[in-house]
Design a protein around this motif. Structure first.
Motif, short mmCIF file in Angstrom:
data_model
loop_
_atom_site.label_atom_id
_atom_site.label_comp_id
_atom_site.label_asym_id
_atom_site.label_seq_id
_atom_site.Cartn_x
_atom_site.Cartn_y
_atom_site.Cartn_z
N LEU A 149 0.83 -1.21 0.00
CA LEU A 149 0.00 0.00 0.00
C LEU A 149 0.87 1.26 0.00
CD1 LEU A 149 -2.70 -1.04 2.64
CD2 LEU A 149 -3.08 -0.70 0.18
N TYR A 157 -6.81 7.40 3.81
CA TYR A 157 -7.78 6.53 4.45
C TYR A 157 -7.99 6.91 5.91
CZ TYR A 157 -10.19 1.98 4.50
OH TYR A 157 -11.10 0.98 4.55
N LEU A 184 -12.73 -3.20 10.52
CA LEU A 184 -12.79 -2.80 9.10
C LEU A 184 -11.53 -2.05 8.70
CD1 LEU A 184 -16.55 -1.85 8.91
CD2 LEU A 184 -15.37 -3.40 7.32
N LEU A 185 -11.10 -1.17 9.59
CA LEU A 185 -9.89 -0.42 9.31
C LEU A 185 -8.70 -1.35 9.09
CD1 LEU A 185 -7.99 2.08 9.36
CD2 LEU A 185 -8.06 1.96 11.85
N PHE A 186 -8.55 -2.34 9.95
CA PHE A 186 -7.36 -3.18 9.84
C PHE A 186 -7.51 -4.30 8.81
CE2 PHE A 186 -6.39 -1.13 13.87
CZ PHE A 186 -5.04 -0.93 13.74
N TYR A 187 -8.73 -4.87 8.74
CA TYR A 187 -8.86 -6.07 7.90
C TYR A 187 -9.84 -5.93 6.73
CZ TYR A 187 -6.58 -7.88 12.02
OH TYR A 187 -5.72 -8.06 13.06
N GLY A 188 -10.50 -4.78 6.61
CA GLY A 188 -11.41 -4.58 5.49
C GLY A 188 -12.69 -5.37 5.63
N ILE A 189 -13.52 -5.32 4.63
CA ILE A 189 -14.81 -6.02 4.73
C ILE A 189 -14.65 -7.53 4.58
CG2 ILE A 189 -16.16 -4.04 3.99
CD1 ILE A 189 -16.38 -5.15 1.26
N VAL A 190 -13.57 -7.91 3.94
CA VAL A 190 -13.36 -9.36 3.79
C VAL A 190 -13.04 -10.00 5.15
CG1 VAL A 190 -11.87 -11.11 2.78
CG2 VAL A 190 -12.62 -9.16 1.41
N VAL B 145 -17.74 -11.15 2.52
CA VAL B 145 -17.79 -10.27 3.69
C VAL B 145 -17.65 -11.10 4.95
CG1 VAL B 145 -19.22 -8.66 4.99
CG2 VAL B 145 -19.30 -8.65 2.49
N LYS B 183 -8.38 -1.75 -2.27
CA LYS B 183 -7.73 -2.77 -1.45
C LYS B 183 -7.99 -2.51 0.03
CE LYS B 183 -3.41 -4.07 -2.49
NZ LYS B 183 -2.03 -3.81 -3.03
N LEU B 184 -7.87 -1.28 0.42
CA LEU B 184 -8.12 -0.95 1.82
C LEU B 184 -9.54 -1.28 2.21
CD1 LEU B 184 -6.09 2.36 1.98
CD2 LEU B 184 -5.84 0.47 3.60
N LEU B 185 -10.45 -0.97 1.32
CA LEU B 185 -11.85 -1.27 1.59
C LEU B 185 -12.06 -2.77 1.85
CD1 LEU B 185 -14.95 -0.80 1.54
CD2 LEU B 185 -14.80 -0.87 -0.95
N PHE B 186 -11.46 -3.60 0.98
CA PHE B 186 -11.71 -5.02 1.11
C PHE B 186 -10.81 -5.71 2.15
CE2 PHE B 186 -13.82 -4.27 -2.93
CZ PHE B 186 -14.95 -5.06 -2.79
N TYR B 187 -9.57 -5.26 2.22
CA TYR B 187 -8.63 -6.01 3.08
C TYR B 187 -8.04 -5.21 4.24
CZ TYR B 187 -8.99 -8.98 -1.01
OH TYR B 187 -9.48 -9.73 -2.04
N GLY B 188 -8.37 -3.93 4.35
CA GLY B 188 -7.87 -3.15 5.46
C GLY B 188 -6.39 -2.84 5.33
#
Lengths: 195, 195, 195, 195
Positions: A149, A157, A184-190, B145, B183-188
């Motif tokens: 990143l 962000y 969410l901040l650290f790991y995202g929605i996944v 998710v 990427k941040l959105l999905f994986y933080g």
DNA sequence: AATGAATGAGGGTTCATTCAT
DNA sequence: GATGAATGAACCCTCATTCAT
């Protein structure tokens, strides 16, 4: 600085405080010089003697505000705590100064008070950014941050979360979901893949 | 609706369009009834005949605006595309209507036009939210998710990114880092652990 | 011009008259919009609706005044009377309009209202001057005027006497010495050499 | 006068000079006490200590000005040169002091500062007039002046030319026609009959 | 004696709203 | 029903003058 100068500065600060308080609640446009004068217990003309125009007063108030915010901020940045904790504090710690900030305030800052805005940007670029870059690089080395990143994106962000969460209309909703937002901040929605 | 009524509605819409255009550029406070009248090619009094006061006009304009935005939004929500793609579009698609929105607009909506605000919340709660809940649930089932995350938090998160990114002063900076933001959105910030 | 337009013009004229009257007595600076509004029996804002600013009102008043003066003046110039008599009338006839003129009026005309001033100069150059040139040439042919004198000088001279004599503070003193001043005009301080 | 008194007078003069300079350029009304204070490098209150009010300050400035002008004038009157030459110098010599005089200055003198005006008139009547009377009588005896003309008329005439010619807006136009104006002064529009 | 600070009154201007046609 | 005209209230700002040190 002699006694005269000191008294003058005190009074100036007094007026700035009154202005800031009113502006934050009602916005720049809805606050009249008359109201500020009343709040600060001085005459309107006194304000003009110190600041020459409403525009100038607002400009000075911006500077005053920015300096104040920065002072608070700097303290947090210097703290010696682990990376994840620091990020959380940066985002979720609601600063005293920002509590009642009025959107109009930022708007004016952007549109009409470009000088004030440049002051802000300078401060940001020359003091805040370098610190964050360093912080993120450490985070990457320690495995807390995805090294692919860009620092710009991370900064954006974090800035986004911080600003949005501090919006008065939003803050109320944040409290019950703080934990999830952190995730969410650290790991995202996944989500975390802890295998 | 007879011819009279229709003409009346047309004229009303005409005034609302003019008001909206001016408000979005300059903000509620900086736009005078005289200017709106000029932009809409009617007399000031005509505006009062239709809307009774500036306050009411603004209220009606909010409703008009919200309906318009929602109409655009609904279309996107109905699209039949994969989950991750849809989320990305929701966040990064800049809507025509929102393009030049003025911060003052939201502010007024919040502070002075609570009726309009309630209308907006209603719409949101009764139409948008249920759809999102459904969407996230699907995402969880499909493994896109983290199932431990509350829907409220995800919704908040997406809303945050959407709104922040659409701020005019911010949008410019987003473009070069869109990939990283996704990427941040999905994986933080921790990033994808693809092992 | 329909009824609306006519009424509008009448009201405008009414305001101009009020302004002119006040200005002539007290000068441009000492007259406030509030006073003019009172004198004209309208509200201050009505004046702004018609003239947009004090500056514009003053400008319009100048034009109005100049036109008025010129109308009176033209009449005299057309009269069919002998040369010496006409010169005397030009100089010593005190015009109704000029009676109470305030020095500040001219000053403003010169300094701040250059447009108005250009209007005046145009009128002068294109209408008044040509007539005078013709008049002086006739006077020279008829032996009433020294043919060696330039028309510019004569015109300046007459203008000077006319303006100076019409100054309110001066006019009083002129009456008892009118006869002598006439002699000075025609024969100078050396006097007539009737041999 | 002791040292205190002398310093006091010097300061007074200093303030008067500053006032005069500003008044001459901008007129009485456009000059504020604050500006004068700045120009004179004293505080506003000091001005009030010396002159008690703006009115008084203006009055004093008038007196100061009149005395100054008179001092310059007297010198010219005492010169031992032939009559026609002296008359020409009186009229066409532009005095240093009068160079940048502002019309508003005279106006105020007339309307609001009658005391100052009386001072001027006194000076004029008791010092200037007697001298001119004597001068004209000599002129008449020497055949330079028509003996039938009243001294009042001649004086008025000369005064008129002098004042008018020194008006800043007029002076520029005078230069190219000075010769003709001189002829007009001495021989009128009919011209010299040197047969 | 001299000053910085403070002020009440007033000026030009704008605006949401009402009146009269 | 629509308009041009009109307005009272408020706002930013300036100025001659006074207060307090």
């Amino acid at each position: 600085m002699d006694g005269f100068q000191r008294r003058r500065e005190q009074k100036k600060t007094h007026i700035l405080e009154a202005t800031l308080a009113l502006i934050m609640e009602f916005g720049v446009q809805k606050v009249s010089i008359a109201e500020i004068a009343k709040e600060a217990n001085v005459s309107q003309v006194t304000i003009y003697n110190y600041f020459e125009s409403k525009h100038n007063l607002m400009h000075a108030t911006f500077i005053y505000y920015v300096d104040k915010v920065w002072a608070e901020y700097e303290e947090l940045l210097q703290k010696d705590i682990p990376f994840p904790e620091k990020i959380k504090q940066i985002i979720f710690t609601k600063k005293e100064t920002a509590k009642q900030i009025h959107p109009d305030f930022y708007e004016q800052l952007m549109k009409e008070y470009s000088e004030g805005f440049h002051y802000l940007e300078n401060l940001y670029n020359e003091k805040a950014i370098p610190y964050f870059i360093e912080l993120f690089n450490q985070g990457k080395q320690q495995g807390h941050v995805d090294p692919d990143l860009s620092n710009e994106a991370i900064l954006f962000y974090i800035q986004m979360m911080k600003e949005y969460i501090q919006r008065e209309d939003v803050y109320q909703k944040v409290l019950p979901i703080t934990e999830d937002l952190t995730k969410l901040l650290f790991y995202g929605i996944v989500g975390k893949r802890d295998n």
